[in-house]
Motif scaffolding. Structure first.
Motif, short mmCIF file in Angstrom:
data_model
loop_
_atom_site.label_atom_id
_atom_site.label_comp_id
_atom_site.label_asym_id
_atom_site.label_seq_id
_atom_site.Cartn_x
_atom_site.Cartn_y
_atom_site.Cartn_z
N PRO A 1 -20.30 -36.40 -0.62
CA PRO A 1 -20.72 -35.14 0.00
C PRO A 1 -22.23 -34.93 -0.02
CG PRO A 1 -18.79 -34.78 -1.38
CD PRO A 1 -19.27 -36.16 -1.67
N PHE A 2 -22.91 -35.53 -0.99
CA PHE A 2 -24.37 -35.35 -1.09
C PHE A 2 -25.12 -36.18 -0.08
CE2 PHE A 2 -22.70 -34.67 -5.47
CZ PHE A 2 -22.98 -33.31 -5.55
N ARG A 3 -24.42 -37.06 0.64
CA ARG A 3 -25.08 -37.89 1.64
C ARG A 3 -25.03 -37.27 3.04
NH1 ARG A 3 -22.59 -42.01 -1.54
NH2 ARG A 3 -21.01 -42.52 0.02
N HIS A 4 -24.48 -36.08 3.14
CA HIS A 4 -24.43 -35.39 4.44
C HIS A 4 -25.60 -34.44 4.61
CE1 HIS A 4 -20.54 -36.95 5.76
NE2 HIS A 4 -20.17 -36.89 4.49
N ALA A 5 -26.36 -34.23 3.58
CA ALA A 5 -27.59 -33.44 3.65
C ALA A 5 -28.76 -34.42 3.62
CB ALA A 5 -27.67 -32.46 2.48
N VAL A 6 -29.69 -34.27 4.53
CA VAL A 6 -30.77 -35.24 4.70
C VAL A 6 -32.12 -34.52 4.73
CG1 VAL A 6 -31.75 -36.98 6.26
CG2 VAL A 6 -29.28 -36.84 5.95
N ILE A 7 -33.12 -35.15 4.15
CA ILE A 7 -34.46 -34.58 4.15
C ILE A 7 -35.46 -35.64 4.58
CG2 ILE A 7 -34.80 -35.06 1.69
CD1 ILE A 7 -36.40 -32.39 1.58
N GLN A 8 -36.49 -35.21 5.31
CA GLN A 8 -37.51 -36.13 5.79
C GLN A 8 -38.87 -35.71 5.24
OE1 GLN A 8 -39.36 -36.12 9.93
NE2 GLN A 8 -37.90 -37.82 10.13
N TYR A 9 -39.58 -36.70 4.71
CA TYR A 9 -40.93 -36.48 4.20
C TYR A 9 -41.92 -37.32 4.99
CZ TYR A 9 -38.84 -34.56 -0.10
OH TYR A 9 -38.12 -33.82 -1.00
N GLU A 10 -43.12 -36.76 5.21
CA GLU A 10 -44.25 -37.57 5.63
C GLU A 10 -45.15 -37.72 4.40
OE1 GLU A 10 -48.02 -37.73 8.74
OE2 GLU A 10 -46.70 -35.98 8.73
N ILE A 11 -45.44 -38.96 4.03
CA ILE A 11 -46.13 -39.23 2.77
C ILE A 11 -47.41 -40.01 3.02
CG2 ILE A 11 -45.89 -40.29 0.48
CD1 ILE A 11 -42.75 -40.12 1.15
N TYR A 12 -48.46 -39.65 2.30
CA TYR A 12 -49.75 -40.32 2.37
C TYR A 12 -50.11 -40.67 0.94
CZ TYR A 12 -54.58 -41.11 4.06
OH TYR A 12 -55.78 -41.66 4.41
N ALA A 13 -50.11 -41.97 0.63
CA ALA A 13 -50.27 -42.39 -0.76
C ALA A 13 -50.93 -43.76 -0.83
CB ALA A 13 -48.90 -42.42 -1.46
N PRO A 14 -51.52 -44.09 -1.99
CA PRO A 14 -52.07 -45.44 -2.16
C PRO A 14 -50.97 -46.49 -2.05
CG PRO A 14 -52.84 -43.97 -3.89
CD PRO A 14 -51.76 -43.24 -3.16
N GLY B 1 -55.40 -49.85 -3.61
CA GLY B 1 -55.86 -48.47 -3.55
C GLY B 1 -55.90 -47.90 -2.15
N LEU B 2 -55.62 -48.72 -1.15
CA LEU B 2 -55.67 -48.29 0.25
C LEU B 2 -54.55 -47.29 0.55
CD1 LEU B 2 -56.85 -48.70 3.14
CD2 LEU B 2 -55.16 -50.52 3.43
N TYR B 3 -54.90 -46.16 1.13
CA TYR B 3 -53.89 -45.16 1.49
C TYR B 3 -53.14 -45.59 2.74
CZ TYR B 3 -55.12 -41.49 -1.83
OH TYR B 3 -55.30 -40.76 -2.98
N VAL B 4 -51.83 -45.40 2.72
CA VAL B 4 -50.98 -45.64 3.88
C VAL B 4 -50.13 -44.39 4.11
CG1 VAL B 4 -50.89 -48.14 3.61
CG2 VAL B 4 -49.20 -46.73 2.43
N ARG B 5 -49.63 -44.29 5.32
CA ARG B 5 -48.83 -43.12 5.70
C ARG B 5 -47.45 -43.59 6.17
NH1 ARG B 5 -51.22 -38.57 7.11
NH2 ARG B 5 -53.13 -39.72 7.66
N TRP B 6 -46.42 -42.87 5.74
CA TRP B 6 -45.08 -43.26 6.21
C TRP B 6 -44.15 -42.06 6.25
CZ3 TRP B 6 -46.65 -44.10 1.17
CH2 TRP B 6 -45.78 -43.71 0.14
N TYR B 7 -43.08 -42.23 7.02
CA TYR B 7 -41.98 -41.27 7.05
C TYR B 7 -40.85 -41.82 6.18
CZ TYR B 7 -43.46 -37.95 10.66
OH TYR B 7 -44.10 -36.96 11.35
N TRP B 8 -40.35 -40.99 5.30
CA TRP B 8 -39.21 -41.35 4.46
C TRP B 8 -38.10 -40.35 4.75
CZ3 TRP B 8 -38.19 -39.49 -1.09
CH2 TRP B 8 -37.08 -40.17 -1.63
#
Length: 217
Positions: free
Chosen positions: A41-54, A162-169
């Motif tokens: 049941p916990f896999r039917h709720a979904v969240i999306q993050y945009e992350i900027y990190a080393p 140390g290079l920052y990258v951006r991604w959607y999770w």
């Protein structure tokens, strides 16, 4: 996508029932599902993050995501990961540089992790050296681009970790909780702990009841 109520209704569909608002009975159901390891049941709720990190944080995060799909009891973790690529972009690179008071010593009794903060003078020395190293890498990267070297090879001059990258999770609520249980631990790398705290702040605002039950007590 979804709310605490999504978890409840995903579980109740087995009996062709549905709740329109959270009740005490629903709260007890969430507690039961989390306690007994009934994870679907916990896999039917979904969240999306945009992350900027080393990159050093991104690769540790990605290692966790890959493993979670095969983690015992998780099943299909419903995760997606799309990251910016310096094969295609040449935007100005940004780098994580610890301040003088942020450098940590090697741990006394372990091959990984870190110990106490080093003396300020030593930290200041390595902040300065890292900044010089990054500047040199950027100069060589930009020179290669100016000479017509393709971006996917010119990036070899950039100091990587140390290079920052951006991604959607994009991940199921269960998978986010598993990430938090791993990366909020006291022995997790400090930098990824800080990101995990931010992830928790966001998910707790959206799924306050469920995330509290899924996190290790």
């Amino acid at each position: 996508m979804g709310s605490d109520l999504t978890v409840v209704n995903a579980a109740r569909v087995s009996y062709a029932k549905q709740s329109d608002a959270l009740t005490e009975k629903d709260l007890r159901l969430i507690q039961f599902l989390a306690r007994e390891g009934h994870t679907s049941p916990f896999r039917h709720a979904v969240i999306q993050y945009e992350i900027y990190a080393p990159l050093m944080v991104a690769r540790q995060w990605w290692k966790y995501v890959i493993g979670s799909a095969h983690y015992e009891g998780t099943g299909d973790s419903l995760e997606a990961w799309n990251e910016s690529s310096r094969r295609y972009i040449t935007e100005e690179p940004a780098f994580y540089t610890p301040a003088a008071g942020q450098w940590r010593s090697a741990p006394a009794n372990s091959k990984q992790g870190s110990g106490d903060i080093v003396a300020w003078e030593l930290g200041e020395k390595y902040t300065r050296e890292l900044m010089n190293y990054v500047d040199l890498g950027i100069q060589k990267y930009e020179a290669a681009l100016a000479d017509g070297i393709c971006a996917e090879q010119a990036r070899l001059f950039l100091p990587a970790y140390g290079l920052y990258v951006r991604w959607y999770w994009t991940a199921s609520l269960q998978s986010v909780a598993h990430f938090l249980n791993q990366r909020l631990e006291h022995d997790a790398q400090k930098e990824i702990q800080d990101y995990a705290k931010a992830v928790l702040e966001i998910v707790k605002a959206l799924f306050p009841v469920t995330i509290d039950e899924l996190l290790s007590k």
